[in-house]
Design a protein around this motif. Structure first.
Motif, PDB file in Angstrom:
ATOM      1  N   PRO A  14     136.075  -5.486 -38.952  1.00 34.79           N
ATOM      2  CA  PRO A  14     136.991  -6.615 -39.118  1.00 34.79           C
ATOM      3  C   PRO A  14     138.010  -6.333 -40.225  1.00 34.79           C
ATOM      4  O   PRO A  14     137.656  -5.848 -41.303  1.00 34.79           O
ATOM      5  N   PHE A  15     139.263  -6.620 -39.940  1.00 31.26           N
ATOM      6  CA  PHE A  15     140.300  -6.451 -40.951  1.00 31.26           C
ATOM      7  C   PHE A  15     140.200  -7.592 -41.968  1.00 31.26           C
ATOM      8  O   PHE A  15     139.703  -8.671 -41.663  1.00 31.26           O
ATOM      9  N   THR A  16     140.690  -7.324 -43.172  1.00 29.07           N
ATOM     10  CA  THR A  16     140.572  -8.314 -44.234  1.00 29.07           C
ATOM     11  C   THR A  16     141.735  -8.171 -45.206  1.00 29.07           C
ATOM     12  O   THR A  16     142.528  -7.229 -45.119  1.00 29.07           O
ATOM     13  N   THR A  17     141.846  -9.100 -46.126  1.00 25.19           N
ATOM     14  CA  THR A  17     142.901  -9.048 -47.132  1.00 25.19           C
ATOM     15  C   THR A  17     142.477  -8.118 -48.270  1.00 25.19           C
ATOM     16  O   THR A  17     141.281  -7.861 -48.462  1.00 25.19           O
ATOM     17  N   PRO A  18     143.446  -7.606 -49.044  1.00 27.84           N
ATOM     18  CA  PRO A  18     143.083  -6.671 -50.123  1.00 27.84           C
ATOM     19  C   PRO A  18     142.063  -7.230 -51.112  1.00 27.84           C
ATOM     20  O   PRO A  18     141.245  -6.469 -51.642  1.00 27.84           O
ATOM     21  N   ARG A  19     142.090  -8.521 -51.365  1.00 30.46           N
ATOM     22  CA  ARG A  19     141.144  -9.101 -52.341  1.00 30.46           C
ATOM     23  C   ARG A  19     139.691  -9.005 -51.872  1.00 30.46           C
ATOM     24  O   ARG A  19     138.771  -9.017 -52.688  1.00 30.46           O
ATOM     25  N   LYS A  20     139.487  -8.936 -50.558  1.00 28.86           N
ATOM     26  CA  LYS A  20     138.132  -8.943 -50.017  1.00 28.86           C
ATOM     27  C   LYS A  20     137.694  -7.585 -49.485  1.00 28.86           C
ATOM     28  O   LYS A  20     136.600  -7.446 -48.944  1.00 28.86           O
ATOM     29  N   SER A  21     138.524  -6.572 -49.655  1.00 26.68           N
ATOM     30  CA  SER A  21     138.297  -5.295 -48.980  1.00 26.68           C
ATOM     31  C   SER A  21     137.243  -4.429 -49.660  1.00 26.68           C
ATOM     32  O   SER A  21     137.105  -4.408 -50.883  1.00 26.68           O
ATOM     33  N   ALA A 181     142.855 -16.103 -32.032  1.00 21.80           N
ATOM     34  CA  ALA A 181     141.751 -17.067 -32.123  1.00 21.80           C
ATOM     35  C   ALA A 181     140.496 -16.542 -31.436  1.00 21.80           C
ATOM     36  O   ALA A 181     139.374 -16.941 -31.776  1.00 21.80           O
ATOM     37  N   HIS A 182     140.665 -15.621 -30.489  1.00 24.91           N
ATOM     38  CA  HIS A 182     139.529 -15.069 -29.741  1.00 24.91           C
ATOM     39  C   HIS A 182     139.146 -13.670 -30.217  1.00 24.91           C
ATOM     40  O   HIS A 182     138.371 -12.977 -29.546  1.00 24.91           O
ATOM     41  N   ASN A 183     139.676 -13.251 -31.370  1.00 27.50           N
ATOM     42  CA  ASN A 183     139.422 -11.894 -31.863  1.00 27.50           C
ATOM     43  C   ASN A 183     138.670 -11.935 -33.188  1.00 27.50           C
ATOM     44  O   ASN A 183     139.248 -12.251 -34.231  1.00 27.50           O
ATOM     45  N   PRO A 184     137.379 -11.598 -33.193  1.00 29.07           N
ATOM     46  CA  PRO A 184     136.609 -11.655 -34.441  1.00 29.07           C
ATOM     47  C   PRO A 184     137.047 -10.625 -35.472  1.00 29.07           C
ATOM     48  O   PRO A 184     136.632 -10.707 -36.633  1.00 29.07           O
ATOM     49  N   TYR A 185     137.889  -9.654 -35.093  1.00 29.26           N
ATOM     50  CA  TYR A 185     138.360  -8.641 -36.026  1.00 29.26           C
ATOM     51  C   TYR A 185     139.642  -9.054 -36.749  1.00 29.26           C
ATOM     52  O   TYR A 185     140.071  -8.370 -37.673  1.00 29.26           O
ATOM     53  N   ALA A 186     140.273 -10.147 -36.322  1.00 29.17           N
ATOM     54  CA  ALA A 186     141.579 -10.538 -36.841  1.00 29.17           C
ATOM     55  C   ALA A 186     141.460 -11.294 -38.164  1.00 29.17           C
ATOM     56  O   ALA A 186     140.491 -12.025 -38.403  1.00 29.17           O
ATOM     57  N   SER A 335     145.097  -8.924 -28.905  1.00 26.22           N
ATOM     58  CA  SER A 335     144.325  -8.888 -30.152  1.00 26.22           C
ATOM     59  C   SER A 335     144.857  -9.856 -31.195  1.00 26.22           C
ATOM     60  O   SER A 335     144.183 -10.152 -32.182  1.00 26.22           O
ATOM     61  N   GLY A 336     146.077 -10.349 -30.998  1.00 31.51           N
ATOM     62  CA  GLY A 336     146.781 -11.087 -32.037  1.00 31.51           C
ATOM     63  C   GLY A 336     147.833 -10.240 -32.715  1.00 31.51           C
ATOM     64  O   GLY A 336     148.656 -10.744 -33.478  1.00 31.51           O
ATOM     65  N   GLY A 337     147.779  -8.923 -32.431  1.00 33.15           N
ATOM     66  CA  GLY A 337     148.792  -8.024 -32.966  1.00 33.15           C
ATOM     67  C   GLY A 337     148.743  -7.884 -34.472  1.00 33.15           C
ATOM     68  O   GLY A 337     147.848  -8.389 -35.152  1.00 33.15           O
ATOM     69  N   LEU A 338     149.718  -7.177 -34.990  1.00 34.27           N
ATOM     70  CA  LEU A 338     149.799  -6.965 -36.431  1.00 34.27           C
ATOM     71  C   LEU A 338     150.031  -8.275 -37.163  1.00 34.27           C
ATOM     72  O   LEU A 338     149.587  -8.455 -38.298  1.00 34.27           O
ATOM     73  N   LEU A 339     150.746  -9.199 -36.526  1.00 30.95           N
ATOM     74  CA  LEU A 339     151.069 -10.475 -37.160  1.00 30.95           C
ATOM     75  C   LEU A 339     149.824 -11.269 -37.517  1.00 30.95           C
ATOM     76  O   LEU A 339     149.799 -11.958 -38.545  1.00 30.95           O
ATOM     77  N   SER A 340     148.794 -11.218 -36.690  1.00 32.55           N
ATOM     78  CA  SER A 340     147.598 -12.029 -36.920  1.00 32.55           C
ATOM     79  C   SER A 340     146.352 -11.198 -37.166  1.00 32.55           C
ATOM     80  O   SER A 340     145.518 -11.548 -37.996  1.00 32.55           O
ATOM     81  N   LYS A 341     146.212 -10.099 -36.443  1.00 29.98           N
ATOM     82  CA  LYS A 341     145.060  -9.220 -36.674  1.00 29.98           C
ATOM     83  C   LYS A 341     145.175  -8.543 -38.026  1.00 29.98           C
ATOM     84  O   LYS A 341     144.189  -8.348 -38.729  1.00 29.98           O
ATOM     85  N   GLY A 342     146.428  -8.205 -38.401  1.00 28.79           N
ATOM     86  CA  GLY A 342     146.681  -7.494 -39.646  1.00 28.79           C
ATOM     87  C   GLY A 342     147.197  -6.100 -39.378  1.00 28.79           C
ATOM     88  O   GLY A 342     147.099  -5.581 -38.257  1.00 28.79           O
ATOM     89  N   ALA A 364     136.409  -7.514 -23.573  1.00 26.92           N
ATOM     90  CA  ALA A 364     137.233  -8.179 -24.587  1.00 26.92           C
ATOM     91  C   ALA A 364     136.924  -9.667 -24.751  1.00 26.92           C
ATOM     92  O   ALA A 364     137.642 -10.371 -25.480  1.00 26.92           O
ATOM     93  N   GLY A 365     135.897 -10.157 -24.109  1.00 24.84           N
ATOM     94  CA  GLY A 365     135.465 -11.533 -24.323  1.00 24.84           C
ATOM     95  C   GLY A 365     136.533 -12.558 -23.972  1.00 24.84           C
ATOM     96  O   GLY A 365     137.181 -12.479 -22.926  1.00 24.84           O
ATOM     97  N   GLY A 366     136.731 -13.518 -24.879  1.00 22.87           N
ATOM     98  CA  GLY A 366     137.654 -14.616 -24.632  1.00 22.87           C
ATOM     99  C   GLY A 366     139.106 -14.211 -24.528  1.00 22.87           C
ATOM    100  O   GLY A 366     139.941 -15.020 -24.112  1.00 22.87           O
ATOM    101  N   ARG A 367     139.445 -12.986 -24.900  1.00 23.92           N
ATOM    102  CA  ARG A 367     140.829 -12.521 -24.794  1.00 23.92           C
ATOM    103  C   ARG A 367     141.005 -11.517 -23.641  1.00 23.92           C
ATOM    104  O   ARG A 367     142.040 -10.846 -23.554  1.00 23.92           O
TER     105      ARG A 367
END
Length: 395
Positions: A14-21, A181-186, A335-342, A364-367
Motif C-alpha cells: 500500500p502506498f502512503t504519505t512520507p510521514r507514515k512511510s 475507493a475500491h483500491n486498498p493500495y491507494a 487504480s485511481g491513478g497517480l492522483l489518488s493512488k499516489g 481486481a475486485g470492486g474495480r
C-alpha cells in the motif's frame, strides 16, 4: 525472433504519505517477497534484477534486494525520472525477450520527502535546462512548483485552443477518487466533488491542489520470465504476456515547437503508442483498460488523445460522455491513478503493471473491468522518457 515475456508474478505494498512511510529498503523487500510468492519462485532463481528509484544514493537497489537474499545476482539501478519503474520493466522484458535470461526481476520504490518535487543538485547543470528554456519562451517564469508550471501550462494551451469547459479537468480528479475507493493500495480513497476540486488552492494555470498528485512512498515488483520458465515453474492460471513495448525519448519538437503540450511529452507518447499498436497489431479501439500517467489532471486529458483513445480535440466529449470510466469505452486508471493512488516515482511504472496484471487475471475486485483481455500502460518522465506497454491475457 524475440521471445514473448511472461509476467509470472507481481507484488505491491500500500502506498502512503512520507510521514507514515517505511524506509525504501524495507518497502522494496516487502514488494519483492510478494512478487516472488505470486510467481511461485525463489529469489535464487532470479537471474537478473533491475531496480528503479529517483531519489536515493547509488546501489540502493542492492540494499533492498540484499534483504531478500545475497545470491550474487546482477543488479542494475535505473533512474529515468517519473518513468523509472517502467524503464526497469523495459530492461527486464528486453533481457527475457533477447534470450539473455529466463527469469528477471523488476523492482521500483521511492521514499519521498514532503512537498513538491525539487532538483537536488544546485551545483551542476540541470538535466531539465532545455525544458526550462522552452517553457520560459512560451509562458515566462513563476514561483509555482516546476512540474506544475509544465503541466499546468500544457493544460492551459489545450483549453485555449479548444475552448475547454473549466470543470473538465476537475472531473478527472473526481473520477480518480471514485476509482480509488475500491483500491486498498491507494492513498486517497475519499470521494470529492467538482466544486471541491475547483475550490482547492490554485497552483498554476487550470491546476488546483486536488488536481496534482501527492508526494507518496511505496514499492512494487514484477517477475518477468520466458515461456519455458513460466511453464516449468508457474501456476495453472491464465498467463499475462507483454505483447508490445516501446521506450521513446524527446524529439526536436519538445524544445522548438513553442507548444507546452509538446514540452511535457505529447509527441513522445504519441510515437511510443503508435509503435506499440503496430508491433501488436491492435488499435486503440481494441483496448478496454488503461493505466496512464496522470501526474496532473491536465496530463491525463492530453494523454487520452496522445494514445489515440479519442481523436485530437475531442477530450471534452470523451469525458462528458463518461467514456473514460466504467460503462464507457475504456476505463482509464481503475487504480485511481497517480492522483489518488499516489506517485512514488520509482514505483509508479511497476505498480501500473501490477494493476493491469490483476485486471487481466480477473483479480481486481470492486474495480474489475469486464472482458479485459488486453491492457495498455503509459508512463512518462520529463527529461525525458516515455514507456508504453501492451499486455495480453493468454490461456
Amino acid at each position: 525472433m524475440a521471445r514473448r515475456a511472461h509476467i509470472m508474478g507481481v507484488g505491491m505494498i500500500p502506498f502512503t504519505t512520507p510521514r507514515k512511510s517505511e524506509t525504501y529498503d524495507v518497502m522494496g523487500e516487502r514488494a519483492v517477497r510478494e512478487a516472488l510468492l505470486d510467481a511461485g519462485v525463489d529469489f535464487a532463481q532470479v537471474q537478473q534484477a533491475y531496480v528503479g528509484y529517483v531519489y536515493g544514493d547509488s546501489t540502493s537497489g542492492q540494499a533492498a534486494l540484499y534483504r531478500v537474499g545475497r545470491t550474487g545476482v546482477p543488479i542494475v539501478n535505473v533512474n529515468n525520472n517519473c518513468s523509472t519503474g517502467s524503464s526497469a520493466l523495459f530492461l527486464a522484458r528486453q533481457a527475457v525477450a533477447s534470450g539473455a535470461a529466463d527469469c528477471v526481476l523488476a523492482l521500483g520504490f521511492e521514499q519521498m520527502q514532503l512537498g513538491a518535487l525539487t532538483m537536488h543538485f544546485a551545483d551542476r547543470p540541470s538535466p531539465l535546462t532545455g525544458l526550462e528554456e522552452a517553457t520560459r519562451a512560451v509562458q515566462g517564469t513563476s514561483d509555482a512548483p516546476f512540474a506544475a508550471q509544465y503541466f499546468g501550462g500544457a493544460g492551459a494551451a489545450y483549453a485555449a485552443e479548444y475552448g475547454l469547459a473549466p470543470d473538465m479537468f476537475a472531473r478527472i480528479a473526481v473520477k480518480a477518487r471514485r476509482h480509488a475507493a475500491h483500491n486498498p493500495y491507494a492513498v486517497f480513497r475519499e470521494p470529492v466533488t467538482v466544486d471541491e476540486v475547483l475550490a482547492s488552492p490554485q497552483v498554476f494555470g487550470p491546476l488546483t491542489r486536488l488536481q496534482c498528485c501527492p508526494p507518496t512512498c511505496g514499492a512494487a515488483a514484477v517477475v518477468v520470465a520466458s515461456a519455458d520458465f513460466a511453464r516449468r515453474h508457474g501456476t495453472a492460471r491464465s498467463s499475462v504476456v507483454v505483447s508490445a513495448q516501446s521506450l521513446t525519448t524527446d524529439s526536436a519538437s519538445t524544445f522548438d515547437s513553442g507548444d507546452m503540450r509538446k514540452v511535457v511529452g505529447y509527441d513522445m507518447t504519441r510515437a511510443a503508442a503508435r509503435q506499440v499498436y503496430e508491433q501488436a497489431g491492435v488499435a486503440p479501439e481494441d483496448i478496454p483498460v488503461v493505466e496512464l500517467h496522470d501526474c496532473f489532471t491536465t496530463n491525463e486529458l492530453l494523454t487520452y488523445e496522445a494514445l489515440g483513445l479519442t481523436p485530437e480535440g475531442s477530450a471534452e466529449k470523451f469525458i462528458a460522455d463518461g467514456d473514460n470510466t466504467y460503462g464507457g469505452r475504456v476505463v482509464t486508471n481503475p487504480s485511481g491513478g497517480l492522483l489518488s493512488k499516489g506517485h512514488p516515482l520509482g514505483a509508479t511504472g511497476v505498480a501500473q503493471c501490477a494493476e493491469l496484471v490483476w485486471q487481466l487475471r480477473g483479480h481486481a475486485g470492486g474495480r474489475q473491468v469486464e472482458n479485459a483481455n488486453v491492457a495498455l500502460q503509459h508512463n512518462i518522465g520529463l527529461g525525458g522518457a516515455c514507456v508504453v506497454t501492451l499486455y495480453e491475457r493468454v490461456n
